[in-house]
Design a protein around this motif. Structure first.
Motif, mmCIF file in Angstrom:
data_model
loop_
_atom_site.group_PDB
_atom_site.id
_atom_site.type_symbol
_atom_site.label_atom_id
_atom_site.label_comp_id
_atom_site.label_asym_id
_atom_site.label_seq_id
_atom_site.Cartn_x
_atom_site.Cartn_y
_atom_site.Cartn_z
ATOM 1 N N CYS A 37 -39.819 19.266 -10.878
ATOM 2 C CA CYS A 37 -39.640 19.382 -12.331
ATOM 3 C C CYS A 37 -39.907 20.807 -12.792
ATOM 4 N N GLN A 38 -40.953 21.418 -12.259
ATOM 5 C CA GLN A 38 -41.256 22.808 -12.612
ATOM 6 C C GLN A 38 -40.113 23.735 -12.214
ATOM 7 N N THR A 39 -39.545 23.497 -11.036
ATOM 8 C CA THR A 39 -38.417 24.309 -10.570
ATOM 9 C C THR A 39 -37.221 24.159 -11.499
ATOM 10 N N ALA B 113 -39.254 2.779 -4.369
ATOM 11 C CA ALA B 113 -40.057 3.048 -5.568
ATOM 12 C C ALA B 113 -41.532 3.215 -5.211
ATOM 13 N N LEU B 114 -42.042 2.343 -4.354
ATOM 14 C CA LEU B 114 -43.447 2.428 -3.960
ATOM 15 C C LEU B 114 -43.724 3.750 -3.254
ATOM 16 N N ALA B 115 -42.800 4.162 -2.374
ATOM 17 C CA ALA B 115 -42.966 5.440 -1.683
ATOM 18 C C ALA B 115 -42.905 6.606 -2.672
ATOM 19 N N ALA B 116 -42.019 6.517 -3.652
ATOM 20 C CA ALA B 116 -41.876 7.596 -4.634
ATOM 21 C C ALA B 116 -43.102 7.752 -5.515
ATOM 22 N N LEU B 117 -43.902 6.681 -5.621
ATOM 23 C CA LEU B 117 -45.089 6.706 -6.471
ATOM 24 C C LEU B 117 -46.369 7.003 -5.687
ATOM 25 N N SER B 118 -46.213 7.366 -4.410
ATOM 26 C CA SER B 118 -47.377 7.794 -3.637
ATOM 27 C C SER B 118 -47.872 9.138 -4.158
ATOM 28 N N LYS B 119 -49.112 9.465 -3.858
ATOM 29 C CA LYS B 119 -49.710 10.697 -4.375
ATOM 30 C C LYS B 119 -48.902 11.924 -3.965
ATOM 31 N N GLU B 120 -48.509 11.986 -2.692
ATOM 32 C CA GLU B 120 -47.762 13.138 -2.196
ATOM 33 C C GLU B 120 -46.397 13.244 -2.875
ATOM 34 N N ALA B 121 -45.718 12.101 -3.022
ATOM 35 C CA ALA B 121 -44.394 12.124 -3.636
ATOM 36 C C ALA B 121 -44.465 12.525 -5.107
ATOM 37 N N VAL B 122 -45.487 12.068 -5.819
ATOM 38 C CA VAL B 122 -45.643 12.449 -7.227
ATOM 39 C C VAL B 122 -45.885 13.950 -7.354
ATOM 40 N N GLN B 123 -46.675 14.507 -6.444
ATOM 41 C CA GLN B 123 -46.888 15.957 -6.451
ATOM 42 C C GLN B 123 -45.573 16.695 -6.232
ATOM 43 N N ASN B 124 -44.756 16.191 -5.298
ATOM 44 C CA ASN B 124 -43.450 16.803 -5.041
ATOM 45 C C ASN B 124 -42.543 16.698 -6.269
#
Length: 413
Positions: free
Chosen positions: A310-312, A294-305
């Motif tokens: 979501c756009q895709t 969860a912590l890794a998923a909430l990193s800046k880079e992961a949030v951008q991904n």
């Protein structure tokens, strides 16, 4: 009675008709939460929690195990996890533009949050929750488990004013809800799913505010936003939290973040409600491996991904909807609802009458799953969803396979 663990505050409460101490069950307000070992100390020679000091017994000699689990096995799996996970909460607060971690609660999926809200607010037998069908099934399941009453107030099931939006299909019938509340003061919680499951339709913030501002309702409005990141900017009810102490917003890492396997749900609200939830939860409800992911998923880079994905998916949703329209001649109806999530709800029509047909839809669902290798969801028994299949947006290849198999199967049924 003050909320244990919450610092006194003289700040005015909005809306003025809401008093959280009259919503929370008295036995919960009086509860002294279980104090676990890691609440006191998390470092040093830890001989306080009866853990296994020799560590886990998973062999490291296997190359496959080493490859699959190396990072996890390097964690202190013999130690109980952090009971609070402040780092995760701070990142969520920042992501959702909230003041701080005291506005965030973490649960084992949103289902734990749903269950806890019912247990802390609604007295068994004598009090009730209100739901707005068609909606997420766990609200009624948890209500039954907790022996609390269930009041149903349907969404707008007519498409006469279009799909979704303020007044279209699956919009909130605010006046009906107000009348139901007025007639039954035992209703303590209102669950609104936005975007809805199975409706895929966003509930307008104007409608949410109308319920929050309704003076006769003394309880809490819970807005379940599992799919909110597919709905576009400005759609979330989180923006209302600062002004409404009677609002709780649920989110999750299961959908837009693609982490359904780690079971991490989120409640966002003003600190008093968050504190009561924290006082009531199990002591170590979020595991260390789940917390690390969860912590890794909430990193800046992961949030951008996450946002790019979501756009895709939103673009794929639009393309899939167009492709389904091409199957109209075979009995695929127009997609219903606001299309604000990562799925579509589509009626299957009777070949002769051209009306939604539960029998045909269920037959298609079964054939696709058992013989074609494509699993969708039959939702025809839900109010306003007669003859409907709910189709999750897949990868490009999965969507193409769905369309091929659906076209082939429609010709046979």
């Amino acid at each position: 009675m003050p909320i244990l663990g919450l610092a006194p505050s003289t700040a005015p409460i909005q809306p003025v008709h809401f008093d959280i101490e009259k919503v929370i069950r008295p036995n919960i307000l009086a509860l002294h939460p279980y104090r676990c070992a890691r609440d006191d100390y998390q470092e040093g020679i830890l001989l306080d929690a009866n853990e296994n000091a020799l560590g886990h017994s998973i062999p490291r000699s296997s190359n496959q195990i080493q490859q699959d689990l190396s990072s996890t096995l390097d964690s202190d799996l013999n130690r109980y996890p952090d009971p609070s996970h402040d780092g995760i909460k701070s990142r969520i607060a920042s992501l959702r533009s909230l003041p701080g971690k005291d506005h965030v609660f973490l649960g084992v999926g949103s289902d734990e949050v749903i269950d806890l809200l019912m247990r802390i607010c609604v007295a068994p037998v004598t009090e009730k929750i209100l739901i707005t069908p068609p909606t997420y099934g766990m609200y009624s399941v948890c209500a039954q488990v907790n022996d609390i009453g269930l009041v149903r107030c349907n969404l707008n099931l007519s498409g006469s004013e279009g799909e979704g939006g303020e007044h279209g299909r699956f919009s909130l019938l605010v006046d009906n809800i107000k009348a139901t509340i007025l007639a039954d003061p035992s209703i303590k919680l209102i669950f609104l799913c936005s975007p809805g499951n199975p409706t895929g339709t966003l509930i307008s913030l104007t409608a949410v505010k109308a319920i929050l501002d309704y003076e006769p309702f003394k309880g809490i409005v819970v807005v379940d936003e599992a799919y909110i990141d597919f709905a576009g900017e400005g759609a979330s009810a989180v923006s209302l939290i600062k002004d409404y102490a009677n609002l709780c917003v649920m989110q999750t890492l299961s959908k837009s973040f693609g982490l359904a396997a780690i079971r991490l749900g989120i409640a966002l609200a003003q600190p008093p409600l968050i504190q009561v939830l924290s006082n009531t939860k199990a002591p170590y409800n979020i595991s260390t491996p789940s917390a690390q992911l969860a912590l890794a998923a909430l990193s800046k880079e992961a949030v951008q991904n996450m946002r790019l994905k979501c756009q895709t998916l939103v673009e794929s949703r639009k393309q899939l909807q167009k492709s389904l329209e091409s199957l109209s001649v075979l009995g695929v109806g127009d997609v219903i609802g606001g299309n604000d999530a990562n799925f579509l709800v589509v009626p299957i029509l009777n070949k002769e009458t051209r009306l939604p047909d539960n029998v045909r839809a269920n037959a298609l669902y079964t054939e696709l799953a058992e013989n074609k290798g494509v699993v969708v969801r039959f939702r025809g028994k839900e109010p306003g969803c007669e003859g409907c299949l709910r189709i999750t947006i897949g990868t490009t290849e999965e969507n193409e396979m769905l369309l091929r198999q659906l076209q082939s199967t429609l010709k046979d049924y």
